[in-house]
Design a protein around this motif. Structure first.
Motif, PDB file in Angstrom:
ATOM      1  N   VAL A 151       0.829  -1.212   0.000  1.00 50.26           N
ATOM      2  CA  VAL A 151       0.000   0.000   0.000  1.00 50.26           C
ATOM      3  C   VAL A 151       0.867   1.268   0.000  1.00 50.26           C
ATOM      4  O   VAL A 151       0.617   2.185  -0.792  1.00 50.26           O
ATOM      5  CB  VAL A 151      -0.984  -0.009   1.195  1.00 50.26           C
ATOM      6  N   PRO A 152       1.919   1.380   0.847  1.00 44.98           N
ATOM      7  CA  PRO A 152       2.757   2.589   0.790  1.00 44.98           C
ATOM      8  C   PRO A 152       3.424   2.804  -0.571  1.00 44.98           C
ATOM      9  O   PRO A 152       3.572   3.952  -1.009  1.00 44.98           O
ATOM     10  CB  PRO A 152       3.805   2.346   1.879  1.00 44.98           C
ATOM     11  N   LEU A 153       3.825   1.720  -1.238  1.00 47.61           N
ATOM     12  CA  LEU A 153       4.438   1.875  -2.561  1.00 47.61           C
ATOM     13  C   LEU A 153       3.416   2.369  -3.589  1.00 47.61           C
ATOM     14  O   LEU A 153       3.768   3.111  -4.514  1.00 47.61           O
ATOM     15  CB  LEU A 153       5.077   0.559  -3.027  1.00 47.61           C
ATOM     16  N   ILE A 154       2.167   1.973  -3.441  1.00 47.23           N
ATOM     17  CA  ILE A 154       1.111   2.483  -4.328  1.00 47.23           C
ATOM     18  C   ILE A 154       0.955   3.991  -4.114  1.00 47.23           C
ATOM     19  O   ILE A 154       0.892   4.766  -5.078  1.00 47.23           O
ATOM     20  CB  ILE A 154      -0.229   1.759  -4.063  1.00 47.23           C
ATOM     21  N   ILE A 155       0.911   4.416  -2.838  1.00 47.38           N
ATOM     22  CA  ILE A 155       0.798   5.849  -2.515  1.00 47.38           C
ATOM     23  C   ILE A 155       2.005   6.604  -3.051  1.00 47.38           C
ATOM     24  O   ILE A 155       1.867   7.687  -3.635  1.00 47.38           O
ATOM     25  CB  ILE A 155       0.691   6.053  -0.986  1.00 47.38           C
ATOM     26  N   TYR A 156       3.194   6.050  -2.867  1.00 48.89           N
ATOM     27  CA  TYR A 156       4.424   6.691  -3.356  1.00 48.89           C
ATOM     28  C   TYR A 156       4.363   6.846  -4.882  1.00 48.89           C
ATOM     29  O   TYR A 156       4.705   7.908  -5.419  1.00 48.89           O
ATOM     30  CB  TYR A 156       5.634   5.851  -2.955  1.00 48.89           C
ATOM     31  N   GLY A 157       3.937   5.785  -5.568  1.00 44.78           N
ATOM     32  CA  GLY A 157       3.874   5.827  -7.029  1.00 44.78           C
ATOM     33  C   GLY A 157       2.915   6.885  -7.537  1.00 44.78           C
ATOM     34  O   GLY A 157       3.218   7.601  -8.497  1.00 44.78           O
ATOM     35  N   ILE A 158       1.757   7.005  -6.879  1.00 46.18           N
ATOM     36  CA  ILE A 158       0.766   8.011  -7.285  1.00 46.18           C
ATOM     37  C   ILE A 158       1.308   9.413  -7.021  1.00 46.18           C
ATOM     38  O   ILE A 158       1.185  10.310  -7.861  1.00 46.18           O
ATOM     39  CB  ILE A 158      -0.559   7.791  -6.530  1.00 46.18           C
ATOM     40  N   THR A 159       1.939   9.624  -5.863  1.00 45.92           N
ATOM     41  CA  THR A 159       2.431  10.952  -5.477  1.00 45.92           C
ATOM     42  C   THR A 159       3.602  11.403  -6.337  1.00 45.92           C
ATOM     43  O   THR A 159       3.681  12.566  -6.741  1.00 45.92           O
ATOM     44  CB  THR A 159       2.860  10.950  -3.992  1.00 45.92           C
ATOM     45  N   SER A 160       4.517  10.468  -6.628  1.00 43.34           N
ATOM     46  CA  SER A 160       5.726  10.832  -7.380  1.00 43.34           C
ATOM     47  C   SER A 160       5.605  10.563  -8.880  1.00 43.34           C
ATOM     48  O   SER A 160       6.559  10.800  -9.631  1.00 43.34           O
ATOM     49  CB  SER A 160       6.930  10.058  -6.829  1.00 43.34           C
ATOM     50  N   GLU A 161       4.444  10.034  -9.300  1.00 36.73           N
ATOM     51  CA  GLU A 161       4.186   9.722 -10.708  1.00 36.73           C
ATOM     52  C   GLU A 161       5.194   8.708 -11.253  1.00 36.73           C
ATOM     53  O   GLU A 161       5.705   8.839 -12.366  1.00 36.73           O
ATOM     54  CB  GLU A 161       4.185  10.998 -11.563  1.00 36.73           C
ATOM     55  N   GLN A 162       5.472   7.686 -10.457  1.00 39.61           N
ATOM     56  CA  GLN A 162       6.338   6.588 -10.863  1.00 39.61           C
ATOM     57  C   GLN A 162       5.490   5.352 -11.148  1.00 39.61           C
ATOM     58  O   GLN A 162       4.384   5.210 -10.628  1.00 39.61           O
ATOM     59  CB  GLN A 162       7.361   6.272  -9.771  1.00 39.61           C
ATOM     60  N   SER A 163       6.028   4.447 -11.964  1.00 39.74           N
ATOM     61  CA  SER A 163       5.321   3.220 -12.299  1.00 39.74           C
ATOM     62  C   SER A 163       5.161   2.339 -11.062  1.00 39.74           C
ATOM     63  O   SER A 163       6.155   1.984 -10.414  1.00 39.74           O
ATOM     64  CB  SER A 163       6.094   2.448 -13.377  1.00 39.74           C
ATOM     65  N   ILE A 164       3.918   1.995 -10.725  1.00 43.18           N
ATOM     66  CA  ILE A 164       3.675   1.141  -9.562  1.00 43.18           C
ATOM     67  C   ILE A 164       4.241  -0.256  -9.803  1.00 43.18           C
ATOM     68  O   ILE A 164       4.781  -0.890  -8.889  1.00 43.18           O
ATOM     69  CB  ILE A 164       2.174   1.091  -9.229  1.00 43.18           C
ATOM     70  N   GLY A 165       4.181  -0.726 -11.038  1.00 42.77           N
ATOM     71  CA  GLY A 165       4.769  -2.025 -11.381  1.00 42.77           C
ATOM     72  C   GLY A 165       6.265  -2.052 -11.109  1.00 42.77           C
ATOM     73  O   GLY A 165       6.798  -3.018 -10.561  1.00 42.77           O
ATOM     74  N   GLU A 166       6.976  -0.995 -11.510  1.00 40.01           N
ATOM     75  CA  GLU A 166       8.419  -0.917 -11.264  1.00 40.01           C
ATOM     76  C   GLU A 166       8.712  -0.815  -9.768  1.00 40.01           C
ATOM     77  O   GLU A 166       9.686  -1.394  -9.272  1.00 40.01           O
ATOM     78  CB  GLU A 166       9.026   0.282 -11.995  1.00 40.01           C
ATOM     79  N   LEU A 167       7.891  -0.067  -9.046  1.00 42.86           N
ATOM     80  CA  LEU A 167       8.077   0.043  -7.600  1.00 42.86           C
ATOM     81  C   LEU A 167       7.885  -1.314  -6.922  1.00 42.86           C
ATOM     82  O   LEU A 167       8.652  -1.671  -6.006  1.00 42.86           O
ATOM     83  CB  LEU A 167       7.096   1.065  -7.010  1.00 42.86           C
ATOM     84  N   PHE A 168       6.887  -2.068  -7.366  1.00 44.36           N
ATOM     85  CA  PHE A 168       6.681  -3.409  -6.824  1.00 44.36           C
ATOM     86  C   PHE A 168       7.905  -4.286  -7.087  1.00 44.36           C
ATOM     87  O   PHE A 168       8.373  -5.013  -6.205  1.00 44.36           O
ATOM     88  CB  PHE A 168       5.433  -4.052  -7.438  1.00 44.36           C
TER      89      PHE A 168
END
Length: 422
Positions: A151-168
């Protein structure tokens, strides 16, 4: 800015919930600068009106279903059959079970609750010290926000406009590495204290329990496989996980009845509502920061100072550690990230790498007093005072700080897998 921070911490001190404290202090400051208050509800709803944001209630609901529907119970039974007889076997089972459940729920408190309710009594009855058992579960539960989905990585991805898939993907190797470190520490502790494992299970028993657990063990592969293969988005994967968990819980394991689904929904709604309230309040905080040009001013100050990248990283990690004592992960990400983004660009710090550094800090926040969520979860499960849980978790805090330093110094731990995606 000073008025905002003082009013925010005053409200926290008065035990006003984080979301309400953040919203009230921001609105108070905005009102002082003659801001159009019609923008407040618009900003809140705009922050929540996001397709990726829908992944959060999905993974929360999936995690609650796993805990209530028997999936976590049968996974633990299968793991005990295979490795429970080894020295420190029960401790290792606890950590591996936390890692597997983390790959389903995306939540640290949910992981600690699901595994701790089964493994803390089992470890205590096997002779492990209660303090150690509670500390191990609290620390193992933190894997819930590092191993994807998170969940925090999803929030980070939305806030920083980064790919959630790459963050995962970035969380996979650090998550497995931390799991391995916790396992090694558990084995060393068991050998030093002479803890023996369960009676060895027969091959027939291992096969039977593995077959029973296969439905739950398949779920992480379903979630992550469909995301990384490009078949579905993380949001769609969360919905698939919910339906899969529902079918397994109701019709295969039959550990849950339709009448129990209401309680599952209520628990999931409570957790999701808390997260979404914080997101909405933090969007107002971001609105003030944008209007006051705080990120630009901080970035200009950093650029003009003699601070280098490593001093900045030390300061930021110390800041996260202190904030983790008082705030939960979503709040910290939404409050600090808008300010830090320009500075990260100035120092050319990779945003994917920084996401994992931030997440490990959030893991530490889950087990540091006075408001570490996992501490309260484990305290409630074991029916022990919070101070006892804190004493048990201190060695694991030290271990995780060392691991955090390794991740900071070796960016490829976080970046190698995402680079393979491109």
């Amino acid at each position: 800015m000073l008025i905002l921070l003082l009013s925010f911490f005053l409200l926290l001190f008065l035990r006003v919930p984080v979301a309400i404290s953040l919203a009230l202090s921001t609105i108070f400051v905005l009102f002082q600068v003659d801001f159009n208050m019609n923008m407040v509800p618009q900003r809140v709803f705009t922050a929540l009106d996001s397709f990726p944001m829908m992944a959060i209630p999905g993974f929360v609901l999936a995690g609650v279903l796993m805990a209530r529907g028997g999936i976590s119970k049968y996974l633990i039974e299968a793991l005990r059959a295979w490795i429970g007889h080894l020295p420190g076997g029960l401790a290792v089972v606890t950590i591996v079970a936390c890692a597997i459940f983390a790959a389903i729920s995306g939540s640290s408190p949910a992981t600690a609750a699901a595994i701790g309710s089964i493994m803390i009594p089992a470890m205590i009855s096997a002779g492990y010290k209660k303090r150690y058992s509670m500390g191990l579960v609290a620390a193992g539960g933190t894997l819930g926000i590092l191993i994807p989905p998170s969940v925090p990585l999803i929030i980070y991805g939305i806030t920083s406009e980064q790919s959630i898939g790459e963050l995962f993907m970035a969380g996979v190797i650090p998550g497995l590495a931390l799991t391995g470190i916790l396992i090694i520490a558990a084995i060393v502790y068991a050998k030093r204290n002479g803890f023996k494992g369960d009676e060895p299970a027969t091959w027939e028993e291992r096969g039977r329990k593995s077959l029973k657990a296969i439905w739950g063990a398949f779920l992480p592969f379903l979630i992550l496989g469909t995301i990384y293969s490009g078949i579905v988005t993380p949001t769609e994967s969360a919905v698939i996980a919910v339906f899969y968990g529902l079918v397994v819980s109701l019709f295969i394991y039959r550990e849950m009845k339709l009448k129990d689904f209401r309680e599952v929904l209520v628990e999931s709604i409570n957790i999701t509502a808390m997260i979404f309230l914080i997101i909405g309040a933090a969007s107002l905080f971001g609105l003030y920061l944008t209007n006051a040009q705080v990120p630009q001013q901080v970035g200009a100050w950093i650029a003009e100072s003699d601070m280098n990248k490593w001093i900045f990283m030390i300061i930021v990690n110390l800041l996260f550690f202190v904030m983790g004592m008082f705030l939960e992960a979503v709040s910290i990400i939404l409050i600090t990230l808008p300010i830090l983004l320009p500075i990260l660009a100035h120092f050319d710090i990779n945003l994917i790498h920084f996401a994992i550094i931030m997440t490990i800090n959030m893991e530490l926040g889950m087990i540091t007093p006075p408001v570490g969520l996992n501490l309260f979860v484990v305290s409630g499960i074991a029916k022990q005072k919070l101070g006892e849980v804190v004493k048990g978790v201190i060695p694991f805090i030290i271990l995780m700080i060392v691991f955090l330093a390794l991740v900071v110094l070796i960016p490829q731990l976080s970046l190698w897998l995402p680079e393979q995606m491109k």
